[in-house]
Enzyme design. Structure first.
Site, PDB file in Angstrom:
ATOM      1  N   GLU A  20       0.829  -1.205   0.000  1.00  0.00           N
ATOM      2  CA  GLU A  20       0.000   0.000   0.000  1.00  0.00           C
ATOM      3  C   GLU A  20       0.865   1.258   0.000  1.00  0.00           C
ATOM      4  OE1 GLU A  20      -3.998  -1.625   2.216  1.00  0.00           O
ATOM      5  OE2 GLU A  20      -2.375  -0.974   3.493  1.00  0.00           O
TER       6      GLU A  20
ATOM      7  N   CYS B 193       1.716  -1.648  15.788  1.00  0.00           N
ATOM      8  CA  CYS B 193       1.665  -1.400  14.345  1.00  0.00           C
ATOM      9  C   CYS B 193       1.040  -2.575  13.596  1.00  0.00           C
ATOM     10  CB  CYS B 193       3.084  -1.159  13.836  1.00  0.00           C
ATOM     11  SG  CYS B 193       3.187  -0.922  12.056  1.00  0.00           S
TER      12      CYS B 193
ATOM     13  N   CYS C 133      -0.869   6.198   9.744  1.00  0.00           N
ATOM     14  CA  CYS C 133       0.383   5.601  10.217  1.00  0.00           C
ATOM     15  C   CYS C 133       0.115   4.301  10.948  1.00  0.00           C
ATOM     16  CB  CYS C 133       1.060   6.502  11.236  1.00  0.00           C
ATOM     17  SG  CYS C 133       1.843   7.928  10.580  1.00  0.00           S
TER      18      CYS C 133
HETATM   19  N1  SAH Z   1       9.664   0.837   9.919  1.00  0.00           N
HETATM   20  C1  SAH Z   1       9.814   2.257   9.767  1.00  0.00           C
HETATM   21  C2  SAH Z   1       8.920   2.803   8.706  1.00  0.00           C
HETATM   22  C3  SAH Z   1       7.440   2.758   9.030  1.00  0.00           C
HETATM   23  S1  SAH Z   1       6.993   4.353   9.460  1.00  0.00           S
HETATM   24  C4  SAH Z   1       9.601   2.927  11.104  1.00  0.00           C
HETATM   25  O1  SAH Z   1       9.105   2.281  12.015  1.00  0.00           O
HETATM   26  O2  SAH Z   1       9.965   4.070  11.258  1.00  0.00           O
HETATM   27  C5  SAH Z   1       5.481   4.203  10.200  1.00  0.00           C
HETATM   28  C6  SAH Z   1       5.369   5.157  11.354  1.00  0.00           C
HETATM   29  O3  SAH Z   1       4.070   4.995  11.929  1.00  0.00           O
HETATM   30  C7  SAH Z   1       6.364   4.841  12.431  1.00  0.00           C
HETATM   31  O4  SAH Z   1       6.781   5.969  13.119  1.00  0.00           O
HETATM   32  C8  SAH Z   1       5.525   3.966  13.320  1.00  0.00           C
HETATM   33  O5  SAH Z   1       6.064   3.851  14.576  1.00  0.00           O
HETATM   34  C9  SAH Z   1       4.198   4.683  13.275  1.00  0.00           C
HETATM   35  N2  SAH Z   1       3.098   3.833  13.697  1.00  0.00           N
HETATM   36  C10 SAH Z   1       3.052   2.496  13.707  1.00  0.00           C
HETATM   37  N3  SAH Z   1       1.870   2.058  14.188  1.00  0.00           N
HETATM   38  C11 SAH Z   1       1.138   3.157  14.482  1.00  0.00           C
HETATM   39  C12 SAH Z   1      -0.188   3.356  14.973  1.00  0.00           C
HETATM   40  N4  SAH Z   1      -0.970   2.337  15.259  1.00  0.00           N
HETATM   41  N5  SAH Z   1      -0.604   4.623  15.145  1.00  0.00           N
HETATM   42  C13 SAH Z   1       0.184   5.658  14.820  1.00  0.00           C
HETATM   43  N6  SAH Z   1       1.435   5.532  14.327  1.00  0.00           N
HETATM   44  C14 SAH Z   1       1.906   4.292  14.160  1.00  0.00           C
END
Ligand code: SAH
Length: 347
Positions: free
Chosen positions: A94, A121, A339
């Site tokens: 996606e 996540c 996110c």
């Molecule tokens: N693996 C990398 C790239 C993904 S970025 C990383 O973790 O940085 C995705 C972003 O969204 C990251 O900052 C992650 O921590 C955040 N994220 C993950 N799950 C989330 C959620 N349920 N709500 C809000 N942000 C979330």
């Protein structure tokens, strides 16, 4: 025996030049082909109209062109658009366009699935299926940009590697994709508008520092306390906060680029004033900025987003201690495009 043909987008210009020489054609054909492949993103040799029919057939005989296809779009009430891409080998990823007043951000994926299992996540609940190639990463930007030009009358202004996967565990292809996106022979975008986000793979952060990056780095921090961070982010067990700050100091000293810390506010987990104090102390180590992220609900997620009150107190505490902080409100939550929500059922 069926021998599969190589993907022409994955071979070097030099190898392509050698190919043409071997077939009695001038070597500059290679740069003509590369221009068709990247600048114009032609995915059919027949459309490479400055090559002779003979040369087009020759390419067709020896190579394939691997590319992504958009197969579904969903539009959120807030204007965020989520795209489902079909990837080779029957996989899906996606990508998202987030329209804002002054920018049009493309959020793209670097892997199919993810190996990291961060507890909050949705992508982390999947397995890692494969690394995307540089071409597959580039395609997302190119196709989203094409869509943007058609439907918004303006190009993508920013790119964040914040979709599915961990970019620093696919670093070779991620760096190659950035080279293509920023190159005059590709999309010619400015690296200043690109942000790569990582859970904090310290070895790779140092490696990036050494190559003089032209893009920004964001770190998914989420807690500045080792015990808490290890509970929600597996990676902290091997790449703890001390190692992380050492790697980031090295990164900052070499590049003078301020990292951004991403911090998802999870109610009762990391949103107290004590948590804010630890975050302030961590931030003071290296010039940096903080993006607080509203938690987005994930299926069978064990968390809740922080209350408005806790969020407000957290922000005031950081501001009082001179930390540059922004609150990133949820976008596209209703279509699971926000996110941490990217997780296609059929990957
Ligand atoms: N693996 C990398 C790239 C993904 S970025 C990383 O973790 O940085 C995705 C972003 O969204 C990251 O900052 C992650 O921590 C955040 N994220 C993950 N799950 C989330 C959620 N349920 N709500 C809000 N942000 C979330």
């Amino acid at each position: 025996m069926i021998v599969s043909k190589p993907d022409i987008r994955e071979i070097t210009t030099k190898a392509l030049e050698d190919f043409f020489i071997k077939h009695n054609a001038p070597k500059f054909r290679a740069s003509q082909v590369k221009e068709w492949l990247w600048k114009h993103r032609k995915i059919n040799f027949n459309e490479m109209t400055n090559l002779s029919i003979h040369d087009r057939n020759l390419l067709h005989e020896h190579f394939i062109i691997n590319s992504l296809k958009i197969i579904k779009k969903q539009i959120s009430v807030d204007g965020t658009i989520k795209f489902l891409f079909f990837v080779n080998e029957n996989r899906f990823i996606e990508g998202v366009i987030i329209p804002q007043f002054d920018r049009l951000t493309a959020c793209i994926s670097s892997q199919v699935g993810c190996s990291l299992s961060c507890t909050f996540c949705a992508t982390g609940k999947l397995k890692l299926y494969k690394n995307l190639s540089s071409g597959e990463i580039y395609d997302q930007v190119f196709l989203l940009n094409e869509y943007a030009l058609k439907y918004f009358n303006r190009p993508i202004s920013n790119i964040v590697y914040m979709g599915m996967g961990e970019p620093l565990l696919n670093i070779k292809n991620v760096l190659k994709s950035i080279k293509l996106i920023t190159s005059k022979n590709g999309m010619g975008m400015s690296g200043k508008r690109i942000t790569v986000s990582t859970v904090g793979i310290t070895k790779m952060i140092k490696k990036i520092a050494d190559i003089n990056p032209n893009f920004n780095l964001a770190i998914s921090l989420h807690s500045a306390n080792d015990i808490k961070r290890s509970e929600i982010m597996e990676i902290n067990k091997t790449n703890n906060l001390k190692k992380l700050s050492q790697a980031l100091l090295y990164f900052y000293e070499k590049t003078k680029i301020k990292p951004t810390y991403e911090y998802v506010l999870l109610s009762g987990i990391n949103d107290s004033i004590d948590d804010a104090k630890e975050l302030v102390n961590f931030c003071k180590k290296i010039p940096s900025k903080v993006n607080l992220i509203e938690y987005n609900q994930v299926e069978d997620g064990a968390y809740e987003k922080s209350t408005e009150e806790a969020t407000g107190l957290f922000i005031s505490f950081l501001e009082k201690h001179n930390i540059l902080v922004k609150l990133r409100r949820s976008r596209g939550e209703d279509i699971a495009a926000a996110c941490g929500q990217l997780a296609i059922q059929n990957t």
